[in-house]
Scaffold this motif. Structure first.
Motif, PDB file in Angstrom:
ATOM      1  N   ARG A 125       8.889  -4.016 -17.763  1.00  0.00           N
ATOM      2  CA  ARG A 125      10.080  -4.750 -18.207  1.00  0.00           C
ATOM      3  C   ARG A 125       9.741  -6.215 -18.451  1.00  0.00           C
ATOM      4  N   SER A 141       6.873  -1.381 -23.125  1.00  0.00           N
ATOM      5  CA  SER A 141       7.528  -0.766 -24.280  1.00  0.00           C
ATOM      6  C   SER A 141       8.343  -1.769 -25.081  1.00  0.00           C
ATOM      7  N   PHE A 143      11.708  -1.850 -26.051  1.00  0.00           N
ATOM      8  CA  PHE A 143      12.938  -1.115 -25.727  1.00  0.00           C
ATOM      9  C   PHE A 143      13.994  -1.173 -26.823  1.00  0.00           C
ATOM     10  N   GLU A 146      13.164   1.423 -29.230  1.00  0.00           N
ATOM     11  CA  GLU A 146      13.578   2.738 -28.705  1.00  0.00           C
ATOM     12  C   GLU A 146      15.071   2.967 -28.943  1.00  0.00           C
ATOM     13  N   PRO A 181      14.938  -2.318 -20.139  1.00  0.00           N
ATOM     14  CA  PRO A 181      15.259  -1.030 -20.769  1.00  0.00           C
ATOM     15  C   PRO A 181      16.764  -0.828 -20.940  1.00  0.00           C
ATOM     16  N   ARG A 185      18.197  -0.579 -24.762  1.00  0.00           N
ATOM     17  CA  ARG A 185      18.789   0.699 -25.175  1.00  0.00           C
ATOM     18  C   ARG A 185      20.294   0.584 -25.379  1.00  0.00           C
ATOM     19  N   GLU A 234      20.376   6.459 -20.490  1.00  0.00           N
ATOM     20  CA  GLU A 234      19.256   5.537 -20.703  1.00  0.00           C
ATOM     21  C   GLU A 234      17.958   5.941 -20.018  1.00  0.00           C
ATOM     22  N   ASN A 235      17.926   7.119 -19.385  1.00  0.00           N
ATOM     23  CA  ASN A 235      16.630   7.722 -18.998  1.00  0.00           C
ATOM     24  C   ASN A 235      16.853   9.206 -18.678  1.00  0.00           C
ATOM     25  N   CYS A 285       9.108   6.946 -23.542  1.00  0.00           N
ATOM     26  CA  CYS A 285       8.795   5.641 -22.959  1.00  0.00           C
ATOM     27  C   CYS A 285       7.530   5.905 -22.160  1.00  0.00           C
TER      28      CYS A 285
END
Ligand code: GYE
Length: 332
Positions: A125, A141, A143, A146, A181, A185, A234-235, A285
Motif C-alpha cells: 500500500r 499494485s 490499485f 484495478e 486498495p 478500488r 474489495e477482496n 492483486c
C-alpha cells in the motif's frame, strides 16, 4: 548495521575462543556479517492475500539469499507498525520494508528513519503524497488501475446483457478505510455511479478485507433489501463472506440470472469461485512482491539507481474464460 553486526560477532568470537579454545566461524568477513539486515513491518494476517505476501517476503529475504530478516506482525494496528519501525531504527537495520495499513500518519516516523540514514521501501500500500520523499522505493499494485478495470468490465458486461439502461443496484463492500486498495478500488466505482444515472449504490459498508466482517455486514444489508444486481467486494475474503450471506438469504450468485459478484486478489480460493461462476470477475492483486523487493535492495547495495515506483505484474479472470489449468498453473 553490518558494521555493528561485525563488532558484535567479533566480540562474540573472541569470547567463544577464549572460553573454549576452539576456533569459531563467526569472524568478521564471514558469511554472517555480510548479511543485509532488513526490518519488515507487516500489517497483519487478515486475508489469504496477506498470508501469501508474508510467506513470499520471508522466503525471498532469507539467509540463503544474503538477508537477515526481522519480521513484525502489527496485527492491524498502525501504532504497532510505528513502534516496530522505531525498533528497527534503534537496531540500526540496513533497510526498512513496510506495508502501511493506511495512507496517513507516517510522516514523523519516516523522518526518524531518514535522519538515521536508513532507506525505506514501502510495499503493497502507499503513503500519502506529501511523504513521498521519505521513502526510497515503492513495490506493489496500481490499485486505481484495478478499480478502473473492474468498472469497465461491468459496463461492458451489462451492455452485452442488454442492461445498459436498466436500473442497476449495487452493494459495495469496502476494504479497510483509508488504505490504498480501498481508495483505489472505491473511487472508480463511485465515479462510474456518477456517470451512469441508472446505477445506484444501494448500500456501502466496510468489510475490513475479512470474510467474517463482510458476512456480517452483507447479512444485515439483506435484512433491509434483497433487490441487488451487483455486489462489488474489495477482496476475495469479502466476496466469500458476502456470497455465503447472499446464498443463505436464498439469492443466487450467478452473473447470468442472479447477482453479479466482483472481487479483487484472485487468490486460489477466489478463483475456484470464479470458475464456478459465483465470482463473475476477479481482478488479480499479486502478493508475490519478495523478488521485486530483493531486486531493489540488491541494486541499492551496488549503488545503482532504482525506480521509485515498481508495479507488480497483474491480470484479471472472467468467469467465462477461466479454466482449471489456469488455476492449477498459478504460483499461489
Ligand atoms: O487486496 C487484501 C488485503 O493491501 C493489496 O489487503 C492488499 C489488500 C488485499 O488484506 O486481501
Amino acid at each position: 548495521m553490518r558494521k555493528l553486526l561485525a563488532v558484535i560477532l567479533c566480540v562474540a568470537a573472541v569470547f567463544l575462543c577464549g572460553c573454549s579454545g576452539e576456533d569459531t566461524h563467526a569472524l568478521p568477513g564471514s558469511a554472517e556479517d555480510n548479511l543485509i539486515v532488513v526490518g519488515f513491518s507487516q500489517v497483519g494476517a487478515e486475508s489469504e492475500w496477506r498470508v501469501t505476501n508474508t510467506e513470499n517476503i520471508k522466503s525471498v529475504l532469507s539467509e540463503e539469499n544474503g538477508y537477515m530478516l526481522i519480521f513484525d506482525d502489527a496485527r492491524q494496528e498502525q501504532e504497532n507498525q510505528i513502534r516496530a519501525i522505531r525498533m528497527f531504527i534503534q537496531q540500526d537495520v540496513d533497510y526498512i520494508v513496510f506495508s502501511p495499513k493506511v495512507e496517513t500518519g507516517w510522516n514523523a516516523i519516516l523522518l526518524e528513519a531518514k535522519e538515521a540514514g536508513i532507506p525505506v521501501i514501502v510495499i503493497d500500500r502507499y503513503i500519502e503524497r506529501q511523504d513521498e520523499d521519505l521513502y526510497t522505493a515503492y513495490v506493489g499494485s496500481d490499485f486505481y488501475k484495478e478499480g478502473e478495470l473492474a468498472v469497465k468490465w461491468l459496463e461492458d458486461f451489462l451492455e452485452e446483457q442488454g442492461r445498459a439502461n436498466e436500473p442497476i443496484r449495487i452493494v459495495h463492500i469496502q476494504g479497510t478505510i483509508g488504505s490504498t486498495p480501498q481508495l483505489g478500488r472505491t473511487v472508480p466505482l463511485e465515479n462510474a455511479v456518477k456517470r451512469h444515472p441508472n446505477w445506484v449504490i444501494a448500500a456501502q459498508e466496510c468489510g475490513d478485507f475479512t470474510k467474517a466482517k463482510s458476512y456480517e455486514v452483507m447479512s444485515s444489508i439483506l435484512k433491509r433489501t434483497t433487490d441487488i444486481d451487483v455486489v462489488y467486494c474489495e477482496n476475495d475474503g469479502e466476496a466469500l463472506g458476502a456470497i455465503a450471506a447472499l446464498e443463505e438469504a436464498g439469492l443466487k450468485c450467478n452473473p447470468e440470472d442472479g447477482v453479479i459478484v466482483i472481487s479483487f486478489d484472485a487468490t486460489r480460493l477466489g478463483l475456484e469461485y470464479t470458475l464456478a461462476g459465483k465470482i463473475a470477475l476477479n481482478v488479480e492483486c499479486n502478493p508475490l512482491q519478495g523478488p521485486y523487493v530483493d531486486k531493489v535492495i540488491k541494486k541499492l547495495e551496488r549503488g545503482e539507481p532504482v525506480d521509485r515506483i515498481n508495479y507488480v505484474d497483474e491480470t484479471y479472470f472472467d468467469y467465462r474464460t477461466i479454466t482449471r489449468e489456469m488455476i492449477d498453473s498459478r504460483g499461489y
